[in-house]
Structure formats: C-alpha cells, structure tokens
Design a protein around this motif. Structure first.
Motif, PDB file in Angstrom:
ATOM      1  N   LYS A 188       0.823  -1.208  -0.076  1.00  0.00           N
ATOM      2  CA  LYS A 188      -0.049   0.062  -0.101  1.00  0.00           C
ATOM      3  C   LYS A 188       0.888   1.079   0.043  1.00  0.00           C
ATOM      4  CE  LYS A 188      -4.394  -0.681   0.147  1.00  0.00           C
ATOM      5  NZ  LYS A 188      -5.065  -0.551  -1.230  1.00  0.00           N
ATOM      6  N   LEU A 189       2.190   1.262   0.774  1.00  0.00           N
ATOM      7  CA  LEU A 189       2.787   2.545   0.894  1.00  0.00           C
ATOM      8  C   LEU A 189       3.427   2.722  -0.361  1.00  0.00           C
ATOM      9  CD1 LEU A 189       3.752   4.578   3.041  1.00  0.00           C
ATOM     10  CD2 LEU A 189       5.990   3.088   3.086  1.00  0.00           C
ATOM     11  N   HIS A 190       3.938   1.539  -1.159  1.00  0.00           N
ATOM     12  CA  HIS A 190       4.754   1.937  -2.195  1.00  0.00           C
ATOM     13  C   HIS A 190       3.954   2.067  -3.418  1.00  0.00           C
ATOM     14  CE1 HIS A 190       8.888   1.501  -0.696  1.00  0.00           C
ATOM     15  NE2 HIS A 190       8.309   0.426   0.276  1.00  0.00           N
ATOM     16  N   GLN A 191       2.510   2.034  -3.508  1.00  0.00           N
ATOM     17  CA  GLN A 191       1.721   2.531  -4.530  1.00  0.00           C
ATOM     18  C   GLN A 191       0.951   3.635  -4.074  1.00  0.00           C
ATOM     19  OE1 GLN A 191      -0.718  -1.113  -4.850  1.00  0.00           O
ATOM     20  NE2 GLN A 191       0.764  -2.243  -6.114  1.00  0.00           N
ATOM     21  N   ASN A 192       1.474   4.532  -3.156  1.00  0.00           N
ATOM     22  CA  ASN A 192       1.067   5.696  -2.702  1.00  0.00           C
ATOM     23  C   ASN A 192      -0.387   5.752  -2.120  1.00  0.00           C
ATOM     24  OD1 ASN A 192       3.404   6.861  -3.286  1.00  0.00           O
ATOM     25  ND2 ASN A 192       2.654   7.517  -5.429  1.00  0.00           N
ATOM     26  N   ASP A 193      -0.891   4.846  -1.432  1.00  0.00           N
ATOM     27  CA  ASP A 193      -2.047   4.577  -0.804  1.00  0.00           C
ATOM     28  C   ASP A 193      -2.365   4.811   0.502  1.00  0.00           C
ATOM     29  OD1 ASP A 193      -2.992   2.439  -3.754  1.00  0.00           O
ATOM     30  OD2 ASP A 193      -3.675   4.554  -3.488  1.00  0.00           O
ATOM     31  N   VAL A 194      -1.202   5.262   1.311  1.00  0.00           N
ATOM     32  CA  VAL A 194      -1.131   5.178   2.467  1.00  0.00           C
ATOM     33  C   VAL A 194      -1.167   6.678   2.817  1.00  0.00           C
ATOM     34  CG1 VAL A 194      -0.206   4.537   4.701  1.00  0.00           C
ATOM     35  CG2 VAL A 194      -0.443   2.982   2.908  1.00  0.00           C
ATOM     36  N   HIS A 195      -1.867   7.005   3.955  1.00  0.00           N
ATOM     37  CA  HIS A 195      -1.930   8.742   4.530  1.00  0.00           C
ATOM     38  C   HIS A 195      -1.926   8.598   5.962  1.00  0.00           C
ATOM     39  CE1 HIS A 195      -2.499  10.210   0.298  1.00  0.00           C
ATOM     40  NE2 HIS A 195      -3.329   9.089   0.202  1.00  0.00           N
ATOM     41  N   PHE A 196      -0.997   9.486   6.157  1.00  0.00           N
ATOM     42  CA  PHE A 196      -0.785   9.566   7.960  1.00  0.00           C
ATOM     43  C   PHE A 196      -1.490  10.755   8.473  1.00  0.00           C
ATOM     44  CE2 PHE A 196       1.511   5.618   8.524  1.00  0.00           C
ATOM     45  CZ  PHE A 196       2.214   5.397   7.370  1.00  0.00           C
ATOM     46  N   VAL A 197      -2.134  10.720   9.580  1.00  0.00           N
ATOM     47  CA  VAL A 197      -3.144  11.949   9.847  1.00  0.00           C
ATOM     48  C   VAL A 197      -2.854  12.009  11.290  1.00  0.00           C
ATOM     49  CG1 VAL A 197      -5.627  12.438  10.387  1.00  0.00           C
ATOM     50  CG2 VAL A 197      -4.774  12.059   7.969  1.00  0.00           C
ATOM     51  N   ASP A 198      -2.864  13.327  11.754  1.00  0.00           N
ATOM     52  CA  ASP A 198      -2.685  13.335  13.126  1.00  0.00           C
ATOM     53  C   ASP A 198      -4.015  13.041  14.090  1.00  0.00           C
ATOM     54  OD1 ASP A 198      -3.551  17.269  13.308  1.00  0.00           O
ATOM     55  OD2 ASP A 198      -4.583  15.259  12.237  1.00  0.00           O
ATOM     56  N   SER A 199      -5.092  13.137  13.649  1.00  0.00           N
ATOM     57  CA  SER A 199      -6.209  12.726  14.449  1.00  0.00           C
ATOM     58  C   SER A 199      -7.455  12.650  13.433  1.00  0.00           C
ATOM     59  CB  SER A 199      -6.381  13.420  15.900  1.00  0.00           C
ATOM     60  OG  SER A 199      -6.952  14.726  15.545  1.00  0.00           O
ATOM     61  N   PHE A 200      -8.506  12.152  13.988  1.00  0.00           N
ATOM     62  CA  PHE A 200      -9.652  12.080  13.160  1.00  0.00           C
ATOM     63  C   PHE A 200     -10.949  13.168  13.649  1.00  0.00           C
ATOM     64  CE2 PHE A 200      -8.233   9.067  10.757  1.00  0.00           C
ATOM     65  CZ  PHE A 200      -8.503   7.613  11.306  1.00  0.00           C
ATOM     66  N   ASP A 201     -10.190  14.346  14.088  1.00  0.00           N
ATOM     67  CA  ASP A 201     -11.208  15.575  14.557  1.00  0.00           C
ATOM     68  C   ASP A 201     -11.535  16.246  13.435  1.00  0.00           C
ATOM     69  OD1 ASP A 201      -9.119  15.807  17.499  1.00  0.00           O
ATOM     70  OD2 ASP A 201     -11.070  14.666  17.394  1.00  0.00           O
ATOM     71  N   LEU A 202     -12.703  16.299  13.043  1.00  0.00           N
ATOM     72  CA  LEU A 202     -13.365  16.993  12.045  1.00  0.00           C
ATOM     73  C   LEU A 202     -14.124  18.057  12.556  1.00  0.00           C
ATOM     74  CD1 LEU A 202     -14.915  14.247   9.525  1.00  0.00           C
ATOM     75  CD2 LEU A 202     -12.544  15.170   9.647  1.00  0.00           C
ATOM     76  N   PRO A 203     -14.142  19.343  11.532  1.00  0.00           N
ATOM     77  CA  PRO A 203     -14.816  20.261  12.115  1.00  0.00           C
ATOM     78  C   PRO A 203     -16.342  20.579  12.092  1.00  0.00           C
ATOM     79  CG  PRO A 203     -13.935  20.875   9.921  1.00  0.00           C
ATOM     80  CD  PRO A 203     -13.392  19.398  10.336  1.00  0.00           C
ATOM     81  N   THR A 204     -16.760  19.500  11.046  1.00  0.00           N
ATOM     82  CA  THR A 204     -18.329  19.274  10.971  1.00  0.00           C
ATOM     83  C   THR A 204     -18.686  17.744  11.147  1.00  0.00           C
ATOM     84  OG1 THR A 204     -18.188  19.207   8.495  1.00  0.00           O
ATOM     85  CG2 THR A 204     -18.511  21.325   9.550  1.00  0.00           C
ATOM     86  N   HIS A 205     -19.808  17.602  11.117  1.00  0.00           N
ATOM     87  CA  HIS A 205     -20.373  16.236  10.968  1.00  0.00           C
ATOM     88  C   HIS A 205     -21.037  15.923   9.463  1.00  0.00           C
ATOM     89  CE1 HIS A 205     -24.100  18.264  11.703  1.00  0.00           C
ATOM     90  NE2 HIS A 205     -24.833  17.391  11.433  1.00  0.00           N
ATOM     91  N   GLN A 206     -20.843  16.906   8.802  1.00  0.00           N
ATOM     92  CA  GLN A 206     -21.449  16.622   7.362  1.00  0.00           C
ATOM     93  C   GLN A 206     -20.860  15.799   6.580  1.00  0.00           C
ATOM     94  OE1 GLN A 206     -24.331  17.998   6.423  1.00  0.00           O
ATOM     95  NE2 GLN A 206     -24.590  19.218   8.112  1.00  0.00           N
ATOM     96  N   PRO A 207     -21.377  14.749   6.153  1.00  0.00           N
ATOM     97  CA  PRO A 207     -20.299  13.700   5.327  1.00  0.00           C
ATOM     98  C   PRO A 207     -19.955  14.334   3.911  1.00  0.00           C
ATOM     99  CG  PRO A 207     -22.970  13.297   5.267  1.00  0.00           C
ATOM    100  CD  PRO A 207     -22.606  14.288   6.232  1.00  0.00           C
TER     101      PRO A 207
END
Lengths: 294, 232
Positions: free
Chosen positions: A182-201
C-alpha cells in the motif's frame, strides 16, 4: 535536516495533491511530539515529527512520509513521519498475501449441504412391481439411487466446517507485506487525528475527492471509540470504514483503495508488529487474558 | 477488559482507582477471585514447613527438624538464566568463541543485494531434504544424460541417498547478482577439494516472489563462509 528542500518549495508542494516522497534521513534534527499539533497548526511549518524506532535495521534507514490533517480542506502538511523498514519495506510476498486472504475467506465458511441417506427415506421394503412378468426393469424400491427423488449413497453429510488457523508468523508477514504494498503504491496517508470540524458527510467526501483519496477509504485509529463527526460522516458515506487497530487485516487493507492511519494507530501497530517479529516464541508469547473475559 | 470498564478507567482520575473506592465486579461475582497474585498476599513472609498445620503436610507427617538455612537475594542471575523470556538478548559486537560473527554494515552496503539475519541473529540457511525413488533398472544403466539438470538426480539415485538442498532466505535487492556470485564462489571452492562432485555442475533455483535461493547439494558451510566474506 531534509536534503534539497527549502521553505518555498514546501509551500508550493503543499498545494499539489497526492504527495508522498521518501528520503534517506541522516539525523533527526528536532524532537517534536505529534500530540501537540492536533488542534492548532503552528506557524513554523513543516515540523519533523521524530519517532524513536525500536530494533533499527542494519541496512535500510527509516522511510519517511507526510503527516496530513483532516481538520481543514486545504491540503497542508504538518510534518514528516518516520516508518520502520522491517514493516514498511519488506518484499511484496504475493504467496503470503494470497494465503491470508484465502484464510480469511474460508475459515468462517460452513457447508450446509446435506443429502439424507437411505435409512432416512420412507418405506424401503415396498417392491414397486413384481420381479418377473412385467416387461420393466427389476427394482426393489422406489427410492434407489438411480431413481428420481431417491437417496444418495456418498453425498454430503451435514454441516462441514472449513475452520483452520493460519500460523502466526504468516499472518504477521501478511500484514507487513500488505502495508508495504500500500505504501509503495501511494495509497497510505498519515493523519494526526480524526477530529473533523463538521459532521456533514459532504465535507469528508469533498476532502477525499480533492486529494484523490480513492472511492473506498479505511480509517484506522488506535481505539474503537471514535469522535462523533467522523463516525457520522463515515456511516453516511458508502466506502468509508472506521476501524480500530485490533481489527486490521490483510483483506480489508487490500480491499479499500486508500488507508488512512493516525499517528497513535501507527505507534500501536509498529509496537505490536516489531514485538512479534523479534520475539522468542510467538505461540507462547501471549498477553495475559483480562479477568472479565473468558 | 470490556468497553464499559475501559471507558470508566479512562475517565476516572487515577487517585480513585488507586484508593480502591471503585470496585469492578467480575463475571463470577468475586473480586478478586483468589488472593494469590495480589500484593498483600505475595509480600507476606513465607512460613516454613514446620509451622504448617498437620492437614496440609503429606500423610500428616511433619519434619521435626530442618537444617538451618539463610535467605539471600544473591545468585538471582542463575535463576534468571533458566526462566522463559520473550525478549531475545542483544548479541555482542565482537566475534564469539562459538564461531558467531556479527554483521558488518559498512561492508554489507557495498553489494547490490543484502541478506538479513533472522530474529536470533543467525544466517537464514536451511537444509531441504527430498526422498528419492529408486528408478534404477538394469537396462537403463548405460544411459547418458545431456541434460545437466538431471545429472545430480541420477548421481543421488546411484548413491541411493536422499536429495539434499541448501536454502538461503531473507534476501533483498538484486537476487540474480547474488546467485551469480554464489555460484562462482562455490565452483571455486569445489575445485579446491578432491570430491567426485567436481564433475557435477552447481545448480540453483531463484524464487523472486519468496526471495530465496535453493542450491542443489549440501553446501551450507561454504555458503556461510561466503556470507561472512560479504559481511552479512
């Protein structure tokens, strides 16, 4: 310091979508904990989020990937994350990936096919017509195997289970191979946390569309209790799944086009996998069972 | 632990948990199920056999005299040596008297390939054995095989022994270059000996998906010497 990168280049690069680049790190310059960069994005960008890696590899230095946010739509990178080569730079073992996927598919299956044998059929003693005299073939009963609606001699008998447990080393190697692929096909992303500003999908959908994050995304956090906003957004979106670390498996990693990990999830995964890769006896080395569960 | 308890523990300040004002009831209704394992129980001073009541000793016989003893905490290392540990200790950075040599990372970086050590810091060299069916008929004794891949099999059939291969794993980088270098080294090494196997070629199978090399013959010691030369 990062080779051949200046501040202007980085700011220009942040506007470009789908960016992962791997550099050979010579030394860690600043130690900055990733926890502090959750809510506020500081002025001095980018930050090098250095992580202490256990069991350093002799030959290969640590890989590096961007640290991104979900807190804003604009694709700004917060820093760089170090990845262990034993997990993220192993050989793409197709045979082990195949074995893991087959195991995941078949160990739950139960074949319910059942053909009743002759003793479960009614009235086997009645001869349909006398032995001689009629011009027809001689038969003993109406339910022989050659008859329509008759019993089967060696047919499937009852529920058969295909349960088996793949050896632990193969499962560990499968996870490492899936993550490298996954990593070597550029399909992995690292994120600090899952806090979103809104709940809108729509927020998360538009964010993933802008960043070319595939139709299906697997969000992985370290615990199974997630913030409300991302829970609501993923529930309403087809293809987005939330998962804790203990649910990580090869089938899900390969089924979803992109994989989004938090830093806390990454720490937990690396710790567990490295401990398993370097332990003395994987069968004996089990964590103590909790007192509440059997 | 269940999700509910995990949440409670997370949200409670540590002082309350430590004081024990929150009691977590287990499924069997007892907390704790047995005092064994708790700090109070384990830290009690141990009683000697003479102090135990008659019921607990074997056949009601109590030893009336036990020679004097002394409790010390020295010599724990002898006990620690025998206990099972999940962590593998780090090896020294110098060659040991058993013949173990540590890897040389500076030398190992020169080559286009790399052979890693396993979790016990040893070479990933294994023996693979295959049984040989006796396909040796009288009228086929004078066959001559042009196929070099068959000569080794026929030699093993003639010698009536099992087929033996040496397997090298944990390879990364250019496998074919490693295969080429290995074959050259082994042919040179074989020429130095006075073995009949000099006439036979050194054959190997390279598996790119599994990243391993299978060599026809028992050449494990020589492959280990090759790896030592390269610094892996």
């Amino acid at each position: 310091m990062i080779k051949s990168l200046s501040l202007t280049k980085i700011l220009r690069y942040c506007a470009i979508v789908r960016s992962i680049r791997y550099f050979e790190s010579s030394s860690q310059s600043s130690t900055f904990s990733p926890e502090s960069s959750t809510n506020s994005i500081p002025q001095q960008l980018p930050l090098i989020v250095s992580r202490q890696l256990e069991y350093p590899h002799i030959r290969y230095p640590s890989l590096q990937a961007w640290l991104e946010t979900l807190g804003q739509k604009r694709d700004e990178k917060l820093g760089i994350v170090d990845l262990h080569p034993s997990i993220w730079q192993t050989s793409p073992r197709l045979d082990i990936l195949y074995e893991n996927i087959e195991w995941q598919k078949t160990y739950k299956t139960i074949d319910w096919a059942y053909t009743p044998p002759h003793h479960e059929y009614p009235n086997m003693r009645a001869k349909p017509w006398p032995q001689k005299g009629t011009g027809r073939a001689r038969h003993k009963s109406r339910y022989g195997p050659q008859w329509k609606g008759g019993y089967k001699v060696n047919g499937p008998k009852g529920p058969t289970s295909f349960f088996y447990v793949l050896p632990k080393e193969k499962r560990i190697e499968g996870l490492c191979a899936a993550l490298t692929v996954k990593l070597h096909q550029n399909d992995v992303h690292f994120v600090d946390s899952f806090d979103l500003p809104t709940h809108q999908p729509t927020y998360l959908q538009e964010l993933s569309e802008d960043r070319f994050w595939g139709p299906s995304i697997l969000f992985v956090d370290d615990t199974d209790i997630m913030p409300h906003n991302i829970m609501f957004a993923c529930a309403k979106t087809e293809g987005f799944t939330l998962m804790p670390v203990y649910g990580l498996n090869v089938y899900s990693i390969l089924k979803h086009t992109t994989l989004v990990l938090t830093i806390r999830a990454l720490n937990k995964i690396e710790k567990k996998l490295l401990h398993a890769l370097h332990s003395y006896d994987t069968q004996k080395d089990q964590p103590p069972p909790p007192p509440d569960e059997p | 632990m269940s999700l509910v308890l995990r949440n409670i523990i997370r949200r409670c300040p540590w002082t309350i948990i430590n004081k024990g004002s929150l009691r977590f009831w287990s499924s069997n209704g007892q907390f704790p199920s047995h005092p064994m394992g708790t700090e109070e129980y384990e830290n009690q001073p141990r009683k000697s056999i003479t102090e135990l009541p008659d019921e607990l000793t074997e056949h009601g016989i109590k030893p009336k005299f036990i020679s004097g003893y002394e409790t010390t905490k020295d010599g724990w290392e002898w006990v620690d040596n025998i206990l099972f540990k999940s962590k593998i200790p780090e090896p020294p950075n110098h060659p040991t008297s058993s013949g173990w040599i540590p890897p040389n990372p500076i030398l190992a970086r020169q080559w286009p390939y790399f052979v890693d050590r396993d979790r016990f810091h040893s070479y990933a060299l294994y023996v693979r054995i295959l049984p040989v069916m006796l396909e040796y008929w009288l009228h086929e004794q004078h066959r001559y095989y042009l196929n070099i891949f068959r000569r080794r099999v026929e030699y093993d059939i003639y010698a009536q022994r099992t087929r033996r291969f040496s397997l090298l794993e944990l390879i990364s980088g250019d496998i074919w270059a490693l295969d080429h270098d290995l074959k050259n080294y082994l042919t040179k090494r074989v020429e130095l000996t006075n073995d009949k196997s000099k006439e036979l070629p050194i054959l190997s199978q390279v598996d790119e998906i599994k990243q391993h090399i299978l060599i026809d013959g028992e050449y494990e010691e020589w492959v280990a010497d090759f790896l030592k030369e390269k610094g892996f």
